[in-house]
Design a protein around this motif. Structure first.
Motif, PDB file in Angstrom:
ATOM      1  N   ILE C 622       0.825  -1.201   0.000  1.00  0.00           N
ATOM      2  CA  ILE C 622       0.000   0.000   0.000  1.00  0.00           C
ATOM      3  C   ILE C 622       0.859   1.250   0.000  1.00  0.00           C
ATOM      4  O   ILE C 622       0.471   2.286  -0.537  1.00  0.00           O
ATOM      5  CB  ILE C 622      -0.944  -0.043   1.206  1.00  0.00           C
ATOM      6  CG1 ILE C 622      -2.091   0.919   1.007  1.00  0.00           C
ATOM      7  CG2 ILE C 622      -0.243   0.270   2.492  1.00  0.00           C
ATOM      8  CD1 ILE C 622      -3.251   0.615   1.871  1.00  0.00           C
ATOM      9  N   TRP C 623       2.070   1.151   0.581  1.00  0.00           N
ATOM     10  CA  TRP C 623       2.936   2.328   0.573  1.00  0.00           C
ATOM     11  C   TRP C 623       3.319   2.699  -0.841  1.00  0.00           C
ATOM     12  O   TRP C 623       3.198   3.840  -1.252  1.00  0.00           O
ATOM     13  CB  TRP C 623       4.203   2.072   1.394  1.00  0.00           C
ATOM     14  CG  TRP C 623       3.968   2.209   2.853  1.00  0.00           C
ATOM     15  CD1 TRP C 623       3.875   1.197   3.760  1.00  0.00           C
ATOM     16  CD2 TRP C 623       3.781   3.420   3.590  1.00  0.00           C
ATOM     17  NE1 TRP C 623       3.638   1.708   5.002  1.00  0.00           N
ATOM     18  CE2 TRP C 623       3.580   3.060   4.935  1.00  0.00           C
ATOM     19  CE3 TRP C 623       3.759   4.769   3.234  1.00  0.00           C
ATOM     20  CZ2 TRP C 623       3.361   4.014   5.921  1.00  0.00           C
ATOM     21  CZ3 TRP C 623       3.541   5.708   4.214  1.00  0.00           C
ATOM     22  CH2 TRP C 623       3.344   5.321   5.550  1.00  0.00           C
ATOM     23  N   THR C 624       3.774   1.714  -1.610  1.00  0.00           N
ATOM     24  CA  THR C 624       4.221   2.030  -2.967  1.00  0.00           C
ATOM     25  C   THR C 624       3.042   2.293  -3.894  1.00  0.00           C
ATOM     26  O   THR C 624       3.147   3.053  -4.838  1.00  0.00           O
ATOM     27  CB  THR C 624       5.057   0.883  -3.539  1.00  0.00           C
ATOM     28  OG1 THR C 624       4.491  -0.341  -3.079  1.00  0.00           O
ATOM     29  CG2 THR C 624       6.489   0.977  -3.099  1.00  0.00           C
ATOM     30  N   LEU C 625       1.906   1.661  -3.606  1.00  0.00           N
ATOM     31  CA  LEU C 625       0.788   1.789  -4.532  1.00  0.00           C
ATOM     32  C   LEU C 625      -0.046   3.027  -4.278  1.00  0.00           C
ATOM     33  O   LEU C 625      -0.544   3.641  -5.207  1.00  0.00           O
ATOM     34  CB  LEU C 625      -0.118   0.550  -4.437  1.00  0.00           C
ATOM     35  CG  LEU C 625       0.459  -0.716  -5.022  1.00  0.00           C
ATOM     36  CD1 LEU C 625      -0.507  -1.858  -4.887  1.00  0.00           C
ATOM     37  CD2 LEU C 625       0.815  -0.512  -6.479  1.00  0.00           C
ATOM     38  N   VAL C 626      -0.229   3.396  -3.026  1.00  0.00           N
ATOM     39  CA  VAL C 626      -1.134   4.497  -2.720  1.00  0.00           C
ATOM     40  C   VAL C 626      -0.399   5.690  -2.116  1.00  0.00           C
ATOM     41  O   VAL C 626      -0.425   6.794  -2.645  1.00  0.00           O
ATOM     42  CB  VAL C 626      -2.237   4.040  -1.750  1.00  0.00           C
ATOM     43  CG1 VAL C 626      -3.168   5.202  -1.441  1.00  0.00           C
ATOM     44  CG2 VAL C 626      -3.005   2.875  -2.334  1.00  0.00           C
ATOM     45  N   TYR C 627       0.290   5.437  -1.004  1.00  0.00           N
ATOM     46  CA  TYR C 627       0.744   6.573  -0.223  1.00  0.00           C
ATOM     47  C   TYR C 627       1.899   7.316  -0.870  1.00  0.00           C
ATOM     48  O   TYR C 627       1.932   8.537  -0.840  1.00  0.00           O
ATOM     49  CB  TYR C 627       1.088   6.124   1.197  1.00  0.00           C
ATOM     50  CG  TYR C 627      -0.161   5.950   2.014  1.00  0.00           C
ATOM     51  CD1 TYR C 627      -0.759   7.034   2.628  1.00  0.00           C
ATOM     52  CD2 TYR C 627      -0.773   4.715   2.131  1.00  0.00           C
ATOM     53  CE1 TYR C 627      -1.923   6.895   3.352  1.00  0.00           C
ATOM     54  CE2 TYR C 627      -1.942   4.566   2.846  1.00  0.00           C
ATOM     55  CZ  TYR C 627      -2.507   5.662   3.462  1.00  0.00           C
ATOM     56  OH  TYR C 627      -3.664   5.521   4.154  1.00  0.00           O
ATOM     57  N   GLU C 628       2.834   6.586  -1.453  1.00  0.00           N
ATOM     58  CA  GLU C 628       3.962   7.286  -2.059  1.00  0.00           C
ATOM     59  C   GLU C 628       3.537   8.133  -3.252  1.00  0.00           C
ATOM     60  O   GLU C 628       3.940   9.296  -3.349  1.00  0.00           O
ATOM     61  CB  GLU C 628       5.079   6.299  -2.391  1.00  0.00           C
ATOM     62  CG  GLU C 628       5.925   6.024  -1.158  1.00  0.00           C
ATOM     63  CD  GLU C 628       6.824   4.814  -1.300  1.00  0.00           C
ATOM     64  OE1 GLU C 628       7.028   4.343  -2.428  1.00  0.00           O
ATOM     65  OE2 GLU C 628       7.321   4.347  -0.262  1.00  0.00           O
ATOM     66  N   PRO C 629       2.690   7.593  -4.160  1.00  0.00           N
ATOM     67  CA  PRO C 629       2.192   8.475  -5.227  1.00  0.00           C
ATOM     68  C   PRO C 629       1.431   9.674  -4.674  1.00  0.00           C
ATOM     69  O   PRO C 629       1.556  10.787  -5.189  1.00  0.00           O
ATOM     70  CB  PRO C 629       1.258   7.559  -6.025  1.00  0.00           C
ATOM     71  CG  PRO C 629       1.698   6.195  -5.731  1.00  0.00           C
ATOM     72  CD  PRO C 629       2.271   6.210  -4.362  1.00  0.00           C
ATOM     73  N   LEU C 630       0.661   9.418  -3.597  1.00  0.00           N
ATOM     74  CA  LEU C 630      -0.110  10.495  -2.995  1.00  0.00           C
ATOM     75  C   LEU C 630       0.824  11.577  -2.464  1.00  0.00           C
ATOM     76  O   LEU C 630       0.601  12.777  -2.677  1.00  0.00           O
ATOM     77  CB  LEU C 630      -0.944   9.914  -1.855  1.00  0.00           C
ATOM     78  CG  LEU C 630      -2.247  10.635  -1.541  1.00  0.00           C
ATOM     79  CD1 LEU C 630      -3.181  10.553  -2.730  1.00  0.00           C
ATOM     80  CD2 LEU C 630      -2.894  10.004  -0.323  1.00  0.00           C
ATOM     81  N   CYS C 631       1.880  11.130  -1.784  1.00  0.00           N
ATOM     82  CA  CYS C 631       2.845  12.078  -1.235  1.00  0.00           C
ATOM     83  C   CYS C 631       3.503  12.864  -2.371  1.00  0.00           C
ATOM     84  O   CYS C 631       3.657  14.084  -2.283  1.00  0.00           O
ATOM     85  CB  CYS C 631       3.928  11.350  -0.448  1.00  0.00           C
ATOM     86  SG  CYS C 631       3.336  10.733   1.102  1.00  0.00           S
ATOM     87  N   ALA C 632       3.868  12.138  -3.424  1.00  0.00           N
ATOM     88  CA  ALA C 632       4.533  12.804  -4.547  1.00  0.00           C
ATOM     89  C   ALA C 632       3.607  13.836  -5.157  1.00  0.00           C
ATOM     90  O   ALA C 632       4.022  14.964  -5.463  1.00  0.00           O
ATOM     91  CB  ALA C 632       4.930  11.760  -5.583  1.00  0.00           C
ATOM     92  N   ALA C 633       2.338  13.481  -5.314  1.00  0.00           N
ATOM     93  CA  ALA C 633       1.380  14.408  -5.902  1.00  0.00           C
ATOM     94  C   ALA C 633       1.225  15.635  -5.013  1.00  0.00           C
ATOM     95  O   ALA C 633       1.213  16.780  -5.500  1.00  0.00           O
ATOM     96  CB  ALA C 633       0.031  13.713  -6.074  1.00  0.00           C
ATOM     97  N   THR C 634       1.131  15.390  -3.706  1.00  0.00           N
ATOM     98  CA  THR C 634       0.991  16.518  -2.784  1.00  0.00           C
ATOM     99  C   THR C 634       2.190  17.431  -2.871  1.00  0.00           C
ATOM    100  O   THR C 634       2.065  18.661  -2.891  1.00  0.00           O
ATOM    101  CB  THR C 634       0.860  15.983  -1.349  1.00  0.00           C
ATOM    102  OG1 THR C 634      -0.044  14.888  -1.351  1.00  0.00           O
ATOM    103  CG2 THR C 634       0.370  17.051  -0.413  1.00  0.00           C
ATOM    104  N   GLU C 635       3.363  16.805  -2.927  1.00  0.00           N
ATOM    105  CA  GLU C 635       4.568  17.607  -2.982  1.00  0.00           C
ATOM    106  C   GLU C 635       4.610  18.424  -4.267  1.00  0.00           C
ATOM    107  O   GLU C 635       4.988  19.598  -4.269  1.00  0.00           O
ATOM    108  CB  GLU C 635       5.788  16.693  -2.891  1.00  0.00           C
ATOM    109  CG  GLU C 635       6.956  17.365  -2.197  1.00  0.00           C
ATOM    110  CD  GLU C 635       8.119  16.399  -2.059  1.00  0.00           C
ATOM    111  OE1 GLU C 635       7.878  15.178  -2.033  1.00  0.00           O
ATOM    112  OE2 GLU C 635       9.250  16.889  -1.994  1.00  0.00           O
ATOM    113  N   GLY C 636       4.191  17.790  -5.362  1.00  0.00           N
ATOM    114  CA  GLY C 636       4.150  18.502  -6.626  1.00  0.00           C
ATOM    115  C   GLY C 636       3.235  19.706  -6.552  1.00  0.00           C
ATOM    116  O   GLY C 636       3.601  20.818  -6.968  1.00  0.00           O
ATOM    117  N   LEU C 637       2.057  19.502  -5.975  1.00  0.00           N
ATOM    118  CA  LEU C 637       1.114  20.607  -5.824  1.00  0.00           C
ATOM    119  C   LEU C 637       1.711  21.702  -4.966  1.00  0.00           C
ATOM    120  O   LEU C 637       1.588  22.884  -5.272  1.00  0.00           O
ATOM    121  CB  LEU C 637      -0.167  20.079  -5.173  1.00  0.00           C
ATOM    122  CG  LEU C 637      -1.238  19.554  -6.121  1.00  0.00           C
ATOM    123  CD1 LEU C 637      -2.410  19.030  -5.331  1.00  0.00           C
ATOM    124  CD2 LEU C 637      -1.677  20.659  -7.066  1.00  0.00           C
ATOM    125  N   ALA C 638       2.376  21.254  -3.889  1.00  0.00           N
ATOM    126  CA  ALA C 638       2.967  22.227  -2.976  1.00  0.00           C
ATOM    127  C   ALA C 638       4.032  23.038  -3.711  1.00  0.00           C
ATOM    128  O   ALA C 638       4.154  24.246  -3.509  1.00  0.00           O
ATOM    129  CB  ALA C 638       3.563  21.506  -1.778  1.00  0.00           C
TER     130      ALA C 638
END
Lengths: 222, 316, 670
Positions: C622-638
């Motif tokens: 779940i980390w590689t499938l959901v949370y890491e992409p989510l974190c990356a997306a958030t960081e990109g937005l930030a």
């Protein structure tokens, strides 16, 4: 608990047995046993047809029961056994998906099949309408078996089992197909097996194995 | 509750205690006949128990009290289970306090103690046996429970006597879902009792053993109790099979002397048939590799689930 | 108001303030272990027991007490309310916290982390805020307490804040807690409609079915994140091992239950009669959580992580029960819904007791050995008999074995599952019995996990030489453990009075009680319309009688002597403790069978290694499938948002200017 008449209970039991045998085939790796299970499935099918014939009094069903018995219990298994001996394929190799996974997929398929059968069940007024779902399941499970096996032999058996499902479905939804169609299908199956038998020899001669992944090498290289 | 019911209750326990070794002896005899060997006596298991009970007890130096407690707990659980299963009559005083789910729980408790005791001494075999036993258990236990739950859906109660009465009264007749459960149950029975396709009770071959690996450190009376408990377990499982699928001959309703007079020989006949069947299965099948066992048990579990499905779908 | 003074509610508030006072008292001498350990924590335990007694009194009385305190926002004073539902959870909080506080009194020492006095303050504020959550009756005070709970527990998690991995765990926890709190805030926002933010107004507000569903799903997300429902569970296996053991016990045993309280409050009380299909969401998620938690627990090598995943599994069981309750309640089967609700509540109580025992047991082991890795423990039953035997009760209970408490709730849940085929919705009545298979599988896996947990830590031979020096825990710790283990036994053996008390909640929430709770007064027989019963006390008596008889008979008839010898080594002669299964070894069948679930990294020993160690690191996909992409997306937005930040005053002034112009334009146009 509703009290069903005895013949209804017997028919339901036959349907359940068919499903049971489909799952047994799904979990079986020995091809010889697979053929035996197929023969057993044919026998149950013949019994169900006979029961239905007796119950509904439709004469042509007696005939199809006899046909089933002759073709699917006696002749085809005999032919397949002979093929196995001649070709020396007693075992299938490791299936593409492990047995538990296949069974689990099978379970999902059964649920799906019953969902699919619900409208038909509501339309049909035959006594065996609850078995339509089982017929569809048998067809789909046979399909699943064909997908997960490597040896051509098991795939043929899957194909035959699929035909069993179709037959049972027709029977339970509308007390069987017209005789002409039934005979035609029986002939088709017969011819198909014979043709495939010839095919097997050809495949083995060409690749010295019946493992179907060799066929992959036939595609054009890019 | 009357005196006769309590008497039946007591009788069930005593019969189970007395007959369990004979059942094993009978299975061994049938197996020997089927394999063209000279059969051991029916009384051989009794002789083994007597021999073990008279022997000195050797306990490993670092064994904890848990190790010495376990045989008694396991044995007690099995005797109690024998009292819960309606093998002769359905009006048993004890059954009110434990239904089929509690029965499975009781088996699970025995298994857990067995595995813990096996890990207690800290040998390689003990822990290996415990691990394998738990591997068998975590699939076999739900399969058994599902089998029982299918039966209880048919009779609307998880109390074993209610299931047996509903089936014995015959108005259910044939029920396709029970066909699936029966297959699942046989598979579970083989696995849980360390019978042939899963485990070989007759060997101490290192790489394949499960049950025997856990008993390696036991000796004397402790071993006798463990062996006896295993025999009782087989007896209990066979009786559960009767209660769920072949309830004929069981004294239904109020227990009278006549009912018991029918029930005892009926049980003996059924046991003989089941023992012969078990021997036949064991003779025609080969021991599987350990990592194939989960596949075997998953099949059992899925069959039980399928039974449930068929029950809901066909309504029977 | 002319209503009589709500005595119980006032008493409850006084006790919660008592906790705060105890916490503050610790600041007098923050470095003194004696003050905190010998006086304050036991005092806190007493308050806990008093709170439990008070809550039980309120539950048995069955009444509802309300009160408005003139604190809080202007126009929204703090509304408080004590009803059966909150009483049950208050009793859970008090009884569990009492045992844990006793243990904590002996547990905390001066170490690398927070000073004992400060720790005591955080700890008792945490307790008080959990209590406040349970009696709050308006959105504002509820959320205030909810956030206080999250913050204090965050500080407790990072007690040993000098270690970076613990700070990381704390951050993940805080993040998830806030995302969850946001969802809860939104849910309250949807629910209150146009009225005031009190729960009373929400009860009477008429929401359209669409908005009600939105509110339910938001609440499920928010409370699910706190409870550890997969896929929102990721903070649990990080935070629990990081926190000191009594805190882990408190978080796992009690705090997760406040989330359960929250979802029950929203779904069955505030939103009015539930719609049946809502139940399918928690049901499906719960079932998946059961399987997921059990599988991951079976392959862990860190004992506290193992317990954290086991908590995930149990939360799955609880949410499955909630789902069933909603489905049944929405399908016009109130008596069955009551049964499912009883199973849910019972499991909450059970899990609080047994998981606390286990966490405290690991705490004692951790203190005695300094080791959390299962692969370096073993044989502790000889060195720490008290901890070992008391933990055994917890382990057997959580494995769902009769006659202990875990079995009772499992039994109740299965009984309610057996009504699944009567739900008047085709296809659903087919899937619900299938869910039963998952519950049963989860229970069996829990047994596997517990054999591994207990066997590897306490049985066998010590895997490291240092373990020979391990010592048993002190008397306060024993007392705390014994109380909780006693709770497991009592809940297991006396289900009838407990069910009787819990029935008041089912009367409040689903408007029905199970028709009868017992047969002959001592058999548990709550299943509506079916004659089935369970009598743990009888079962235990019979087992003990049979066992005693066997012992007597065997001892009398065959009094052969017992001789101690060394373990049989097959003639090998060099049996060492390293030949026992490690935690990795014990989990191997599960890893093998459920390979696709795990993301594994193996560290294999080299062939010439003289002391080889086989290590395996298991991550959740779940980390590689959901949370890491989510974190990356958030960081990109930030990063995109960060472009706004220019650092020049004139640019900022420009922003203000443009905003002003836009607002003025809007005003002009409207």
């Amino acid at each position: 608990m509703t009290h069903l008449p005895l013949d209804q209970q017997l028919l339901d039991s036959c349907a359940a047995l068919l499903l049971l045998l489909s799952f047994a085939m799904l979990s079986q790796r020995r091809i010889v046993t697979l053929v035996n299970l197929y023969a057993l499935q044919g026998a149950v099918l013949a019994a169900a047809t006979l029961l239905l014939a007796w119950r509904t009094g439709e004469d042509h069903l007696y005939l199809s029961a006899a046909l089933t018995l002759a073709l699917k219990v006696a002749f085809l298994p005999w032919l397949l056994h002979r093929l196995i001996r001649r070709l020396d394929v007693y075992w299938d190799t490791e299936p593409l998906l492990n047995v538990s996974g296949t069974m689990l997929a099978g379970l999902v398929i059964v649920v799906f099949a019953f969902a699919l059968a619900q409208p038909i069940t509501r339309l049909a007024d035959t006594a065996t309408r609850s078995a339509v779902g089982i017929a569809i399941s048998v067809v789909l499970l046979a399909f699943l078996m064909m997908i997960t096996r490597r040896k051509a032999m098991s795939q043929v058996i899957g194909f035959l089992s699929m035909e069993n499902g179709v037959f049972f479905g027709a029977m339970s939804a509308s007390y069987g197909m017209p005789m002409v169609v039934e005979l035609g299908v029986a002939l088709d199956v017969l011819v198909a097996v014979l043709v495939l038998g010839v095919f097997f020899f050809q495949i083995r001669e060409r690749f010295e194995s019946l493992d179907l992944h060799h066929l992959e090498s036939l595609k054009e290289h890019d | 509750m009357n005196a006769l019911e309590w008497l039946t209750q007591l009788l069930e326990g005593v019969v189970a205690l007395a007959a369990a070794p004979a059942l094993l002896g009978w299975v061994n005899q049938c197996r020997a006949w089927l394999q063209n060997r000279r059969a051991p006596s029916l009384w051989q298991p009794y002789r083994n128990l007597r021999k073990l009970l008279h022997k000195e007890v050797l306990i490993a130096e670092n064994a904890s009290p848990l190790f010495r407690l376990a045989p008694y707990v396991i044995f007690g659980a099995m005797v109690l289970a024998a009292g819960i299963i309606p093998s002769m009559g359905t009006r048993l005083p004890l059954v009110a306090s434990a239904d089929a789910i509690a029965l499975v729980g009781l088996f699970a408790a025995a298994r857990m103690f067995m595995a813990l005791a096996a890990m207690d001494v800290g040998t390689a075999f003990g822990t290996m046996g415990a691990r394998r036993e738990m591997m068998v258990g975590f699939l076999a236990e739900p399969a058994l429970l599902m089998v029982i739950l299918v039966a209880s859906l048919t009779s609307s109660s998880t109390a074993l006597p209610a299931i047996t009465e509903a089936l014995a009264s015959g108005h259910l007749g044939l029920s396709p879902s029970l066909a699936f459960s029966a297959v699942a149950f046989v598979l579970v029975l083989l696995a849980e009792n360390a019978r042939i396709p899963v485990d070989n009770p007759a060997t101490h071959l290192e790489l394949t053993m499960i049950h025997e690996a856990m008993l390696l450190e036991y000796s004397g009376r402790h071993l006798a109790l463990m062996e006896w408990a295993a025999q009782l377990k087989l007896f209990n499982y066979v009786c559960i099979g009767f209660a769920l699928f072949l309830p004929w001959g069981v004294a239904v309703g109020a227990i009278g002397p006549v009912g018991l007079l029918v029930a005892v020989p009926a049980l003996a006949l059924k046991l003989a048939a089941a023992g012969a069947g078990l021997a036949l299965i064991e003779t025609v099948s080969a021991k599987m590799r350990v990592m194939r066992i989960p596949e075997f048990l998953a099949t059992a579990f899925l069959f039980a689930v399928l039974g449930l499905l068929v029950h809901v779908l066909l309504g029977a | 108001m002319i209503t009589p003074l709500p005595k119980l509610l006032v008493g409850c508030i006084a006790l919660l303030l008592g906790w705060v006072a105890v916490g503050l008292a610790g600041l007098l001498r923050p470095r003194s272990v004696r003050l905190a350990g010998r006086i304050l924590f036991p005092l806190g335990a007493l308050i806990g027991f008093a709170l439990a007694a008070l809550a039980v009194t309120s539950l048995l009385g069955g009444g509802i007490e309300r009160m408005v305190l003139p604190i809080g926002l202007p126009g929204l004073p703090a509304h408080l309310r004590l009803d059966p539902l909150s009483s049950v959870f208050l009793a859970l909080l008090g009884a569990t916290a009492g045992g844990i506080s006793l243990f904590a009194g002996g547990y905390f020492r001066v170490g690398q982390g927070t000073a004992p006095g400060l720790l005591g303050l955080q700890y008792h504020l945490f307790l008080a805020s959990m209590g406040w959550v349970l009696i709050a009756a308006d959105a504002y005070s509820f959320l205030l307490a909810w956030e206080a709970m999250a913050l204090t527990s965050y500080f407790l998690v990072v007690t040993e804040h000098r270690r970076p991995e613990i700070r990381r765990a704390g951050l993940i926890y805080l993040l998830m807690a806030h995302v969850g709190a946001l969802a809860i805030l939104l849910a309250f926002g949807v629910m209150h409609g146009a009225g005031p933010l009190t729960f009373h107004a929400m009860r009477t507000a008429h929401l359209s079915s669409g908005w009600a569903a939105v509110a339910f799903l938001l609440a499920l997300f928010g409370f699910g994140a706190k409870a550890g429902l997969v896929p929102l569970h990721v903070w649990l296996p990080e935070a629990h091992p990081a926190a000191p053991s009594p805190v882990s016990a408190l978080m796992s045993g009690v705090m997760l239950k406040t989330a359960v309280y929250g979802i029950l409050r929203v779904a069955l009380d505030l939103l009015g009669p539930p719609v049946w299909w809502w139940g399918l969401v928690p049901l499906a998620l719960g079932l998946f959580t059961i399987l997921y938690g059990a599988l991951f627990a079976a392959v862990q090598t860190d004992m506290k992580r193992l317990l954290a995943y086991s908590s995930v599994e149990n939360i799955g069981v609880i949410f499955t029960g909630i789902g069933l309750t909603i489905v049944f309640a929405g399908s016009g089967m109130p008596a069955v819904a009551a049964l499912a609700l009883l199973a849910t509540l019972y499991h909450c109580l059970n899990h609080a007791m047994m998981k606390s025992v286990l966490f405290l047991g690991t705490g004692a082991v951790l203190h005695a050995t300094g080791e959390r890795n299962l692969g370096r423990l073993g044989g502790l039953i000889h060195r720490m008999p008290w901890v070992a035997w008391l933990t055994l009760i917890g382990a057997l209970a959580i494995a769902g074995l009769p006659p202990l408490n875990g079995f009772v709730s499992e039994w109740l849940l299965l009984q309610s599952f057996l009504f699944g085929d009567q739900v008047p919705h085709t296809f659903v009545n087919l899937l619900i019995p299938m869910g039963m298979a998952v519950v049963v599988l989860g229970a069996a896996l829990a047994g596997y996990v517990m054999v591994k947990f207990y066997g590897v830590i306490f049985l066998g031979r010590p895997r490291e030489a240092a373990l020979e020096q391990a010592h048993d825990c002190g008397w306060l710790e024993r007392l705390g453990l014994a109380w909780l283990a006693f709770g497991c036994l009592a809940l297991g053996l006396l289900p009838v009075p407990v069910i009787g008390a819990l029935s008041r909640v089912s009367a409040q929430l689903v408007g029905a009680v199970v028709p009868q709770t017992s047969a002959y007064g001592w058999l548990l027989a709550p299943v509506p319309g079916r004659s089935v019963s369970y009598g743990p006390a009888v079962l235990l008596t019979a087992t003990v009688a049979v066992v005693l008889l066997t012992v007597l008979a065997v001892r009398l008839l065959f009094p052969q002597r017992v001789r101690r010898v060394s373990a049989w080594d097959c003639g090998f002669g060099a049996l060492t403790a390293r030949m026992q299964d490690t935690a990795e070894g014990f989990g191997q069948p599960i890893r093998h069978l459920f390979q696709p679930f795990f993301e594994m990294q193996r560290e294999l020993p080299a062939p010439e290694d003289s002391a080889p160690r086989y290590r395996i690191v298991i991550r959740e996909r779940i980390w590689t499938l959901v949370y890491e992409p989510l974190c990356a997306a958030t960081e990109g937005l930030a990063n995109i948002a960060a472009r706004v930040q220019q650092g020049r005053i004139s640019v900022y002034l420009l922003y203000s200017f443009v905003t002003l112009l836009v607002l003025l334009a809007v005003a002009l146009l409207s």
